[in-house]
Design a protein around this motif. Structure first.
Motif, mmCIF file in Angstrom:
data_model
loop_
_atom_site.group_PDB
_atom_site.id
_atom_site.type_symbol
_atom_site.label_atom_id
_atom_site.label_comp_id
_atom_site.label_asym_id
_atom_site.label_seq_id
_atom_site.Cartn_x
_atom_site.Cartn_y
_atom_site.Cartn_z
ATOM 1 N N LEU A 42 0.830 -1.198 0.000
ATOM 2 C CA LEU A 42 0.000 0.000 0.000
ATOM 3 C C LEU A 42 0.867 1.253 0.000
ATOM 4 O O LEU A 42 0.593 2.203 -0.749
ATOM 5 C CB LEU A 42 -0.918 -0.007 1.233
ATOM 6 N N LEU A 43 1.926 1.260 0.810
ATOM 7 C CA LEU A 43 2.807 2.430 0.872
ATOM 8 C C LEU A 43 3.471 2.702 -0.487
ATOM 9 O O LEU A 43 3.602 3.851 -0.900
ATOM 10 C CB LEU A 43 3.876 2.225 1.944
ATOM 11 N N ARG A 44 3.876 1.620 -1.160
ATOM 12 C CA ARG A 44 4.500 1.804 -2.479
ATOM 13 C C ARG A 44 3.497 2.373 -3.474
ATOM 14 O O ARG A 44 3.830 3.231 -4.292
ATOM 15 C CB ARG A 44 5.048 0.468 -2.978
ATOM 16 N N ALA A 45 2.247 1.903 -3.421
ATOM 17 C CA ALA A 45 1.216 2.423 -4.331
ATOM 18 C C ALA A 45 0.928 3.890 -4.038
ATOM 19 O O ALA A 45 0.767 4.703 -4.963
ATOM 20 C CB ALA A 45 -0.063 1.592 -4.200
ATOM 21 N N VAL A 46 0.873 4.240 -2.754
ATOM 22 C CA VAL A 46 0.630 5.626 -2.376
ATOM 23 C C VAL A 46 1.798 6.507 -2.794
ATOM 24 O O VAL A 46 1.614 7.644 -3.227
ATOM 25 C CB VAL A 46 0.366 5.720 -0.855
ATOM 26 N N GLN A 47 3.022 5.972 -2.673
ATOM 27 C CA GLN A 47 4.202 6.721 -3.097
ATOM 28 C C GLN A 47 4.136 7.063 -4.575
ATOM 29 O O GLN A 47 4.566 8.142 -5.008
ATOM 30 C CB GLN A 47 5.464 5.890 -2.790
ATOM 31 N N ARG A 48 3.532 6.185 -5.379
ATOM 32 C CA ARG A 48 3.414 6.417 -6.815
ATOM 33 C C ARG A 48 2.259 7.353 -7.146
ATOM 34 O O ARG A 48 2.388 8.238 -7.992
ATOM 35 C CB ARG A 48 3.204 5.092 -7.564
ATOM 36 N N GLU A 49 1.113 7.165 -6.481
ATOM 37 C CA GLU A 49 -0.133 7.797 -6.926
ATOM 38 C C GLU A 49 -0.624 8.944 -6.038
ATOM 39 O O GLU A 49 -1.422 9.772 -6.492
ATOM 40 C CB GLU A 49 -1.233 6.728 -7.029
ATOM 41 N N HIS A 50 -0.177 8.980 -4.777
ATOM 42 C CA HIS A 50 -0.652 10.016 -3.845
ATOM 43 C C HIS A 50 0.543 10.522 -3.031
ATOM 44 O O HIS A 50 0.592 10.377 -1.794
ATOM 45 C CB HIS A 50 -1.744 9.460 -2.925
ATOM 46 N N ARG A 51 1.470 11.126 -3.714
ATOM 47 C CA ARG A 51 2.747 11.485 -3.088
ATOM 48 C C ARG A 51 2.603 12.562 -2.007
ATOM 49 O O ARG A 51 3.517 12.763 -1.206
ATOM 50 C CB ARG A 51 3.726 11.959 -4.161
ATOM 51 N N HIS A 52 1.476 13.274 -1.994
ATOM 52 C CA HIS A 52 1.307 14.335 -1.004
ATOM 53 C C HIS A 52 1.068 13.796 0.405
ATOM 54 O O HIS A 52 1.230 14.524 1.386
ATOM 55 C CB HIS A 52 0.125 15.229 -1.395
ATOM 56 N N LEU A 53 0.671 12.513 0.528
ATOM 57 C CA LEU A 53 0.359 11.953 1.836
ATOM 58 C C LEU A 53 1.631 11.718 2.656
ATOM 59 O O LEU A 53 2.614 11.174 2.159
ATOM 60 C CB LEU A 53 -0.377 10.626 1.683
ATOM 61 N N VAL A 54 1.593 12.139 3.917
ATOM 62 C CA VAL A 54 2.651 11.769 4.862
ATOM 63 C C VAL A 54 2.299 10.394 5.410
ATOM 64 O O VAL A 54 1.159 10.146 5.839
ATOM 65 C CB VAL A 54 2.755 12.808 5.996
ATOM 66 N N ARG A 55 3.275 9.496 5.413
ATOM 67 C CA ARG A 55 2.980 8.098 5.672
ATOM 68 C C ARG A 55 3.603 7.609 6.987
ATOM 69 O O ARG A 55 4.776 7.885 7.278
ATOM 70 C CB ARG A 55 3.480 7.255 4.492
ATOM 71 N N LEU A 56 2.791 6.852 7.743
ATOM 72 C CA LEU A 56 3.231 6.208 8.986
ATOM 73 C C LEU A 56 2.922 4.712 8.864
ATOM 74 O O LEU A 56 1.876 4.331 8.332
ATOM 75 C CB LEU A 56 2.498 6.776 10.192
ATOM 76 N N LEU A 57 3.823 3.873 9.385
ATOM 77 C CA LEU A 57 3.632 2.417 9.330
ATOM 78 C C LEU A 57 3.488 1.882 10.753
ATOM 79 O O LEU A 57 4.331 2.149 11.608
ATOM 80 C CB LEU A 57 4.812 1.743 8.643
#
Length: 390
Positions: A68-83
């Motif tokens: 999911l993080l990799r997909a978001v990195q490609r398609e929704h780069r504005h999101l700040v991500r926490l795991l």
């Protein structure tokens, strides 16, 4: 455009975890939840611009959090991500940072205090990044518009130079009798015609060079650590009168007076282009008029809020502007010279430059009685010496 997205998307395939997260942080943050990576991506596809932060579990049925993080990195780069993960193996942490570009790794079971702190940090980062993106988009838009307008301004004098050079070349007599070696013979319609054409071409070439060199200097000044640009209104008007390619006696039509000088806010290159645009418009309107005159006036006084206010006025005695055109000039592309290549973007460009410098453009005109264009500066103005105290 800057959008202050505030929503947090929490993704976990365990319903109890989703309920706990929404209950714990829903009163302080705008929280949405999803039970799988596919559900999260569908939600982001629908309204991704509303979300600022993604918190996802690592191990989930039907695709883990890293996917999911990799997909978001490609398609929704504005999101700040926490795991969030209970499996804090070294390879997971490395992959999360390198592939998923996560801000933090939260250890499950999640604790209220550390999680709340991480959410605040992520939201603050998302807001600052969104503002920076908006500023960059604004810079790119301004640069694109400026370069397009600069190209338009350069096109006319450069086309004139080409026409003059072609006209001179056409007067060359390659087989002129009696021409000594190393001499070229040209035919003139009247004495001094070719020399005058060369001088006109030189003036236009110098004007183009001044515009380009101004923008080059502005690009240098934009580097980090460069000293802020400052330019006096009188200096800028003086550059205009020295460098603008006036035709024949047109320079004698123009007078200037500084009631009180002031330092101009904003970029020197853009402000100079604004003055060139207004001078060109006025001179073109004055051609063929009896006793043509353009007066440029500089003044600085105190505005309604007690702050310094600067003004540059272009006052001409040309034919004036029809009321139906005047009401639209600074709001939409409109021109009275479309046959001569006018596109109506000049005053719109001037208005945008003045707005970026905290000012405005206004036009007053009476048909048959001339036009006055006011450039008002109401932010960051530094007055010069008061002539009354000199």
């Amino acid at each position: 455009m800057f959008t202050d997205a505030r929503s947090i998307l929490f993704v976990d395939d365990e319903a109890t975890s989703r309920k706990w997260f929404a209950r714990s942080f829903g009163g302080e943050f705008e929280v949405s939840t999803a039970g799988s990576a596919d559900e999260a991506l569908a939600l982001l596809a629908e309204r991704g611009e509303q979300f600022a932060v993604l918190v996802t579990d690592y191990r989930m049925a039907g695709g883990d959090g890293l996917k999911l993080l990799r997909a978001v990195q490609r398609e929704h780069r504005h999101l700040v991500r926490l795991l969030a993960t209970a499996y804090a193996e070294k390879d997971v942490a490395i992959a999360a940072v390198n592939d998923g570009k996560v801000l933090r790794i939260l250890e499950k079971p999640l604790e209220d205090g550390p999680t709340r702190e991480a959410l605040h940090e992520a939201l603050n980062l998302a807001r600052s990044q969104a503002l920076e993106r908006a500023l960059n988009e604004g810079r790119v838009t301004a640069l694109r518009e400026t370069l397009g307008f600069l190209a338009h301004e350069l096109n006319t004098p450069l086309a004139t130079v080409r026409g003059l050079v072609a006209s001179i070349a056409a007067r060359h007599l390659p087989d002129a009798a009696g021409a000594a070696p190393g001499q070229a013979v040209f035919e003139e319609g009247q004495p001094g015609e070719l020399l005058a054409a060369l001088e006109r071409a030189e003036r236009r070439a110098l004007y183009c060079q001044s515009l380009v060199s101004t923008f080059v200097q502005s690009a240098r000044d934009a580097y980090p650590g460069a000293a802020p640009q400052t330019v006096g209104a009188t200096t800028l008007v003086g550059s205009l009168l020295d460098e603008f390619p006036f035709e024949d006696q047109e320079r004698h039509w123009v007078t200037s007076r500084a009631r009180r000088d002031f330092s101009l806010p904003g970029r020197r290159d853009l402000l100079y282009l604004v003055l060139c645009t207004l001078a060109k418009n006025a001179v073109q309107a004055l051609r063929g008029r009896p006793d043509p005159h353009l007066h440029i006036e500089i003044d600085c006084d105190t505005g309604p809020c007690g702050l310094p206010r600067g003004c540059i006025r272009f006052i001409d005695n040309g034919p004036g502007i029809a009321p139906e055109v005047l009401s639209r000039l600074t709001r939409e592309p409109v021109t009275t010279r479309s046959a001569a290549g006018g596109n109506g973007m000049g005053l719109l460009f001037c208005q945008r430059v003045l707005q970026s410098a905290g000012g405005s453009v206004s036009v007053e005109s009476t048909a048959g009685a001339g036009t006055t264009v006011h450039l008002a500066f109401e932010r960051g103005v530094q007055p010069g010496p008061d002539p009354a105290s000199a």
